[in-house]
Design an enzyme around this catalytic site. Structure first.
Site, mmCIF file in Angstrom:
data_model
loop_
_atom_site.group_PDB
_atom_site.id
_atom_site.type_symbol
_atom_site.label_atom_id
_atom_site.label_comp_id
_atom_site.label_asym_id
_atom_site.label_seq_id
_atom_site.Cartn_x
_atom_site.Cartn_y
_atom_site.Cartn_z
ATOM 1 N N SER A 1 -42.422 41.641 32.436
ATOM 2 C CA SER A 1 -43.187 40.400 32.600
ATOM 3 C C SER A 1 -44.316 40.334 31.581
ATOM 4 C CB SER A 1 -43.762 40.340 34.016
ATOM 5 O OG SER A 1 -44.632 39.243 34.139
ATOM 6 N N ASN A 2 -44.345 39.218 30.845
ATOM 7 C CA ASN A 2 -45.455 39.020 29.904
ATOM 8 C C ASN A 2 -46.804 39.031 30.609
ATOM 9 O OD1 ASN A 2 -44.222 38.607 27.231
ATOM 10 N ND2 ASN A 2 -43.152 36.930 28.256
ATOM 11 N N SER B 1 -34.067 33.175 16.522
ATOM 12 C CA SER B 1 -34.087 33.687 17.900
ATOM 13 C C SER B 1 -33.290 32.743 18.766
ATOM 14 C CB SER B 1 -35.522 33.834 18.414
ATOM 15 O OG SER B 1 -36.094 32.556 18.587
ATOM 16 N N THR C 1 -39.400 46.103 20.885
ATOM 17 C CA THR C 1 -38.678 44.956 20.348
ATOM 18 C C THR C 1 -39.570 43.733 20.508
ATOM 19 O OG1 THR C 1 -37.671 44.961 22.543
ATOM 20 C CG2 THR C 1 -36.287 45.698 20.717
ATOM 21 N N ARG D 1 -40.999 51.346 24.426
ATOM 22 C CA ARG D 1 -39.595 51.449 24.819
ATOM 23 C C ARG D 1 -38.996 52.743 24.291
ATOM 24 N NH1 ARG D 1 -37.301 46.864 26.758
ATOM 25 N NH2 ARG D 1 -38.142 44.811 26.190
ATOM 26 N N SER E 1 -43.370 40.820 21.125
ATOM 27 C CA SER E 1 -43.793 41.832 22.101
ATOM 28 C C SER E 1 -44.045 43.214 21.525
ATOM 29 C CB SER E 1 -42.772 41.935 23.224
ATOM 30 O OG SER E 1 -42.863 40.800 24.036
ATOM 31 N N ALA F 1 -37.490 27.721 30.032
ATOM 32 C CA ALA F 1 -36.165 27.508 30.650
ATOM 33 C C ALA F 1 -35.317 26.613 29.752
ATOM 34 C CB ALA F 1 -36.328 26.891 32.027
ATOM 35 N N GLN F 2 -35.963 25.637 29.119
ATOM 36 C CA GLN F 2 -35.290 24.815 28.102
ATOM 37 C C GLN F 2 -35.934 25.207 26.769
ATOM 38 O OE1 GLN F 2 -36.140 20.870 29.959
ATOM 39 N NE2 GLN F 2 -33.941 20.600 29.569
ATOM 40 N N THR F 3 -35.146 25.702 25.865
ATOM 41 C CA THR F 3 -35.703 26.436 24.732
ATOM 42 C C THR F 3 -36.588 25.588 23.809
ATOM 43 O OG1 THR F 3 -33.857 27.950 24.847
ATOM 44 C CG2 THR F 3 -35.101 27.916 22.777
#
Ligand code: HEL
Length: 410
Positions: free
Chosen positions: A193-194, A359, A332, A318, A95, A154-156
């Site tokens: 939000s992306n 990550s 970040t 940021r 990002s 949601a599930q990496t």
């Protein structure tokens, strides 16, 4: 400017790669104009070392302090070959890409082609479900547009494997977002939000008639000579010498997954830039130094929406308020296998970029934030050393990024 290099990289330990370029000039300053302490090299090394003990295969940091360069690296770029991280290695910045996208749009404002307070639908008719969503709402994460990556990841590891080779259009990604209602009335609340920076990419392409890659190159990479920086989409490889990324599975004790190669199509203008610590420092230094847009737009970029007690979000930028009272400006990044921090002082004269090549490991993410403390706040005072050292390397839950639920495993 760098006058000499000492040491060399090894896979075994942290190594000081170079130091001392020019005699000290004016030090970096905080908002109030007070002098900042010198960067704490021992603190920087300690942060990297902690990140490795917490699960990162490798980590690096570069501080550019008004011409003096501090470079440290520890651990491996490639777990198969054992090659050490070298501080010139490229990596995926996630990002941090959002700051580049915001710069392009603010340049378009300077050129009279875009207005921050105009509805997005005026430029992209019918795209968004609410005509009240403005360009400013999108760039400050106040549009309310749902972040489709909440469901996607949601599930990496399964979530990542499902998209790593996919190519999405921007419209596909907006459509995923619009399956859910807005998080809030446009302008009413901050909600990262992306989707917002997918819309930013669509605006860039609509207003310029060119791909975002062309505009980043023409407006930022080439003028600043960012030779390590590329927009890589939809190709899956990171070109040139780079650090491999290693994603931490959700299941405790499961082996890291090499996540280096992916299209990054789920992010595009929200996250698909590849860069290096040197280039990120050059970029944010130039940005805050006023080289990339008019003073008027730079002021707009720093209209802060409160994120939490120590963070604000401007327009693709940021602000973090450090323990010593200094505020720093940057972004970040979290993409599978890579955690990036890239921040600079108000005057752009001291910049730090740091990377850990894992990550989905919140402990490492929080630890790496310690590079900012060491780079801008200097050595902890003698009496406070024990407490401050603990503060810089101990994960503190409240210091998490304003991440979407479940974006990093505890
Ligand atoms: S999340 C953030 C960071 N941003 C946002 C964006 C980026 N990255 C993403 O949206 C990736 C989400 C999945 C990341 C993945 C992992 O850790 O690799 N996690 C999971 O899959 C968890 N289930 C706000 C942290 C930013 O700092 O702005 O980059």
């Amino acid at each position: 400017m760098v006058s000499r290099t000492v040491g060399s990289a090894t896979a075994l330990g942290a190594v000081l790669l170079s130091l001392l370029a020019v005699p000290a000039q004016a030090a970096a300053t905080d908002v109030a104009g007070t002098e900042a302490a010198a960067p704490d090299d021992a603190g920087l090394r300690s942060v990297l070392h902690s990140a490795l003990t917490q699960g990162a295969p490798g980590a690096m940091v570069r501080v550019d302090d008004n011409g003096t360069v501090h470079l440290w690296a520890e651990g491996v770029a490639d777990r198969d070959t054992g090659r050490a991280v070298i501080t010139t290695d490229r990596f995926r910045v996630g990002s941090v890409t959002k700051s580049f996208s915001a710069v392009v749009l603010l340049q378009l404002v300077d050129e009279g082609k875009l207005s921050l307070d105009t509805p997005v639908n005026s430029y992209l008719p019918g795209l968004l479900p609410d005509d009240r969503i403005t360009v400013r709402h999108v760039l400050s994460h106040r549009s309310g547009l749902y972040d489709y990556t909440n469901d996607m990841f949601a599930q990496t590891v399964p979530g990542f494997e499902a998209v790593r080779n996919k190519v999405f259009s921007y419209q596909d990604l907006v459509n995923l977002s619009l399956k859910k209602p807005l998080d809030n009335t446009p302008g009413a609340a901050y909600s990262y939000s992306n989707t917002n920076f997918v819309v930013a990419g669509m605006l860039i392409e609509k207003l310029t008639g060119h791909a975002v890659a062309t505009e980043y190159q023409k407006r930022i990479f080439t003028p600043l000579n960012l030779s390590d920086t590329l927009y890589v989409h939809p190709h899956t490889a990171v070109p040139g010498r780079h650090v491999n990324g290693y994603l931490t599975p959700d299941e405790t004790g499961a082996a890291l997954v090499d996540s280096t190669e992916q299209t990054l199509s789920w992010a595009q203008s929200a996250g698909a830039i590849v860069s290096s610590t040197r280039d990120l420092n050059t970029f944010f230094s130039a940005l805050m130094g006023g080289q990339l847009m008019s003073a008027t737009q730079l002021t707009q970029m720093q209209q802060w929406t409160t994120v939490n007690s120590t963070q604000g979000y401007g327009l693709g930028l940021r602000r973090r308020d450090l323990s010593c009272g200094i505020s720093v400006y940057g972004h970040t990044g979290t993409v599978q296998g890579y955690y990036t921090y890239a921040f600079t002082s108000k005057d752009g004269k001291r910049s730090v970029a740091a990377l850990a090549n894992t990550s989905n490991n919140a402990t490492v993410l929080n630890t790496m934030a310690g590079t900012l403390e060491s780079a801008f706040c200097g050595k902890p005072s003698t009496t406070a050393t024990t407490k401050a050292t603990a503060r810089r390397v101990t994960p503190v839950k409240q210091q998490y990024e304003d991440i979407a639920p479940g974006v990093a495993r505890d």
